[in-house]
Write a protein that holds these residues in place. Sequence first.
Motif, short mmCIF file in Angstrom:
data_model
loop_
_atom_site.label_atom_id
_atom_site.label_comp_id
_atom_site.label_asym_id
_atom_site.label_seq_id
_atom_site.Cartn_x
_atom_site.Cartn_y
_atom_site.Cartn_z
N MET A 16 11.38 16.12 5.67
CA MET A 16 9.93 15.94 5.74
C MET A 16 9.37 16.55 7.02
SD MET A 16 8.96 14.44 3.01
CE MET A 16 7.36 13.82 3.44
N ILE A 17 10.08 16.37 8.13
CA ILE A 17 9.62 16.93 9.40
C ILE A 17 9.63 18.45 9.34
CG2 ILE A 17 10.23 17.23 11.83
CD1 ILE A 17 11.24 14.28 11.70
N PHE A 18 10.72 19.05 8.82
CA PHE A 18 10.80 20.50 8.74
C PHE A 18 9.77 21.07 7.78
CE2 PHE A 18 15.37 19.95 10.13
CZ PHE A 18 15.10 20.34 11.42
N GLY A 19 9.55 20.40 6.65
CA GLY A 19 8.54 20.85 5.70
C GLY A 19 7.15 20.80 6.30
N ASN A 20 6.92 19.85 7.17
CA ASN A 20 5.61 19.70 7.77
C ASN A 20 5.34 20.71 8.88
OD1 ASN A 20 4.84 17.61 6.11
ND2 ASN A 20 5.69 16.05 7.46
N ILE A 21 6.35 21.43 9.33
CA ILE A 21 6.14 22.44 10.36
C ILE A 21 5.20 23.53 9.86
CG2 ILE A 21 7.28 24.29 11.66
CD1 ILE A 21 9.60 22.33 12.10
N ALA A 22 5.35 23.93 8.60
CA ALA A 22 4.46 24.95 8.03
C ALA A 22 3.03 24.45 8.03
CB ALA A 22 4.89 25.28 6.60
N VAL A 23 2.85 23.20 7.67
CA VAL A 23 1.52 22.62 7.62
C VAL A 23 0.95 22.48 9.03
CG1 VAL A 23 0.18 20.65 6.83
CG2 VAL A 23 2.11 21.46 5.49
N PHE A 24 1.80 22.14 9.98
CA PHE A 24 1.36 22.03 11.37
C PHE A 24 0.84 23.38 11.88
CE2 PHE A 24 2.19 21.87 15.99
CZ PHE A 24 1.29 20.86 16.30
N SER A 59 11.09 20.81 -0.27
CA SER A 59 11.84 21.23 0.91
C SER A 59 12.84 22.33 0.65
CB SER A 59 12.57 20.04 1.50
OG SER A 59 13.60 19.63 0.60
N GLY A 60 13.21 22.58 -0.60
CA GLY A 60 14.24 23.57 -0.89
C GLY A 60 15.64 23.02 -0.68
N ILE A 61 15.77 21.70 -0.58
CA ILE A 61 17.08 21.10 -0.29
C ILE A 61 18.08 21.34 -1.42
CG2 ILE A 61 16.55 18.79 -1.16
CD1 ILE A 61 18.59 19.57 1.98
N ILE A 62 17.61 21.33 -2.66
CA ILE A 62 18.52 21.55 -3.79
C ILE A 62 19.06 22.98 -3.75
CG2 ILE A 62 18.65 21.65 -6.32
CD1 ILE A 62 16.46 19.44 -6.31
N GLU A 63 18.18 23.94 -3.49
CA GLU A 63 18.60 25.33 -3.40
C GLU A 63 19.53 25.55 -2.20
OE1 GLU A 63 15.50 24.29 -3.74
OE2 GLU A 63 14.92 25.02 -5.73
N THR A 64 19.23 24.87 -1.11
CA THR A 64 20.07 24.97 0.08
C THR A 64 21.46 24.42 -0.17
OG1 THR A 64 18.12 24.78 1.49
CG2 THR A 64 20.25 24.36 2.52
N CYS A 65 21.55 23.26 -0.80
CA CYS A 65 22.85 22.66 -1.12
C CYS A 65 23.65 23.54 -2.08
CB CYS A 65 22.67 21.27 -1.71
SG CYS A 65 22.11 20.06 -0.51
N VAL A 90 20.99 28.67 5.30
CA VAL A 90 20.15 27.49 5.49
C VAL A 90 18.88 27.88 6.26
CG1 VAL A 90 19.99 25.29 6.73
CG2 VAL A 90 21.99 25.78 5.33
N LEU A 91 19.02 28.66 7.31
CA LEU A 91 17.85 29.09 8.08
C LEU A 91 16.94 30.01 7.27
CD1 LEU A 91 19.54 29.72 11.54
CD2 LEU A 91 18.13 27.77 10.85
N TYR A 92 17.54 30.89 6.49
CA TYR A 92 16.77 31.81 5.66
C TYR A 92 15.99 31.06 4.58
CZ TYR A 92 15.82 35.74 2.52
OH TYR A 92 15.21 36.67 1.72
N ILE A 93 16.65 30.14 3.88
CA ILE A 93 15.99 29.37 2.83
C ILE A 93 14.87 28.52 3.43
CG2 ILE A 93 16.30 27.53 1.13
CD1 ILE A 93 19.07 28.77 0.55
N TYR A 94 15.12 27.96 4.59
CA TYR A 94 14.08 27.18 5.27
C TYR A 94 12.87 28.05 5.59
CZ TYR A 94 11.56 24.79 8.93
OH TYR A 94 10.57 24.24 9.68
N ALA A 95 13.12 29.24 6.13
CA ALA A 95 12.03 30.14 6.52
C ALA A 95 11.21 30.58 5.31
CB ALA A 95 12.58 31.35 7.26
N ILE A 96 11.88 30.92 4.21
CA ILE A 96 11.10 31.36 3.05
C ILE A 96 10.40 30.19 2.38
CG2 ILE A 96 12.46 33.43 2.67
CD1 ILE A 96 13.83 32.02 0.33
N ASN A 97 10.92 28.99 2.52
CA ASN A 97 10.21 27.83 2.00
C ASN A 97 8.95 27.55 2.82
OD1 ASN A 97 10.14 25.79 -0.04
ND2 ASN A 97 10.54 24.30 1.58
N VAL A 98 9.03 27.72 4.12
CA VAL A 98 7.84 27.59 4.97
C VAL A 98 6.82 28.66 4.58
CG1 VAL A 98 6.99 27.88 7.33
CG2 VAL A 98 9.01 26.49 6.90
N LEU A 99 7.29 29.89 4.34
CA LEU A 99 6.41 30.96 3.89
C LEU A 99 5.75 30.59 2.57
CD1 LEU A 99 5.34 33.89 4.17
CD2 LEU A 99 7.38 34.59 2.89
#
Length: 161
Positions: A16-24, A59-65, A90-99
Motif C-alpha cells: 500500500m505504501i509503495f502503491g501510494n508513492i505514485a499518487v504522492f 500493486s502488481g504483487i501477483i505478477e511480481t510473485c 521486482v524493481l522493474y515491475i514496481y516502476a511500470i506499475n507506478v507508471l
Amino acid sequence: MLIMSKWLSAGLNAIMIFGNIAVFFMYLCFIVPFYYLMGLVYITNTGNPVVMSIDYECSGIIETCAFVALVVFFPMYQRKEKVFYAVFGVLYIYAINVLRLVVVIIIVHFGGGETFFLAHSVIGRLLFYVLVIALYYNVFTYSQLARGIYREFIDWRQEKS
C-alpha cells in the motif's frame, strides 16, 4: 499461522505504501488530493470526480510473485544471476506499475470520470502487460540468445573499476 499472518499483513501494508508513492507524486504536482492512510485517490476533473482505491490488487504483487518464482526455478541461471534478475524484475515491475497508476490518474483527470474504465481496464492494463512481456522476453528469451543483462552489468562494473 499467526506469524504468517503478521508477515502477510506487513507485506500488504508495504505494498500500500509503495502503491501510494505514485499518487504522492501526483499530489506534489497538484493533480489529485491524496488520502494516504485509506489508500484513496480523489481524482478531480471538469465532469464528475472519481475516487480510486489503491489496494493489493493494484500493486502488481501477483505478477511480481509469478516473475520471481519463474526466475528462481529457471534452470539456466546460476544463483547470483537468479538473485540479480529477481531484484531487477521486482524493481522493474514496481516502476511500470507506478507508471500505470500515473497514466490512469492523468487520463481520468483530464478526460473526466467517464474515461476511468478505459484508462484503468484497457490502457493501463495494456501498458502494464506489454512492458511485463518485454521484461519476460529480455530475461527468459533474449538473455539465452545473446549476452544477458546480468553479464553486461558485470562487465560494466569491471570496466568501471
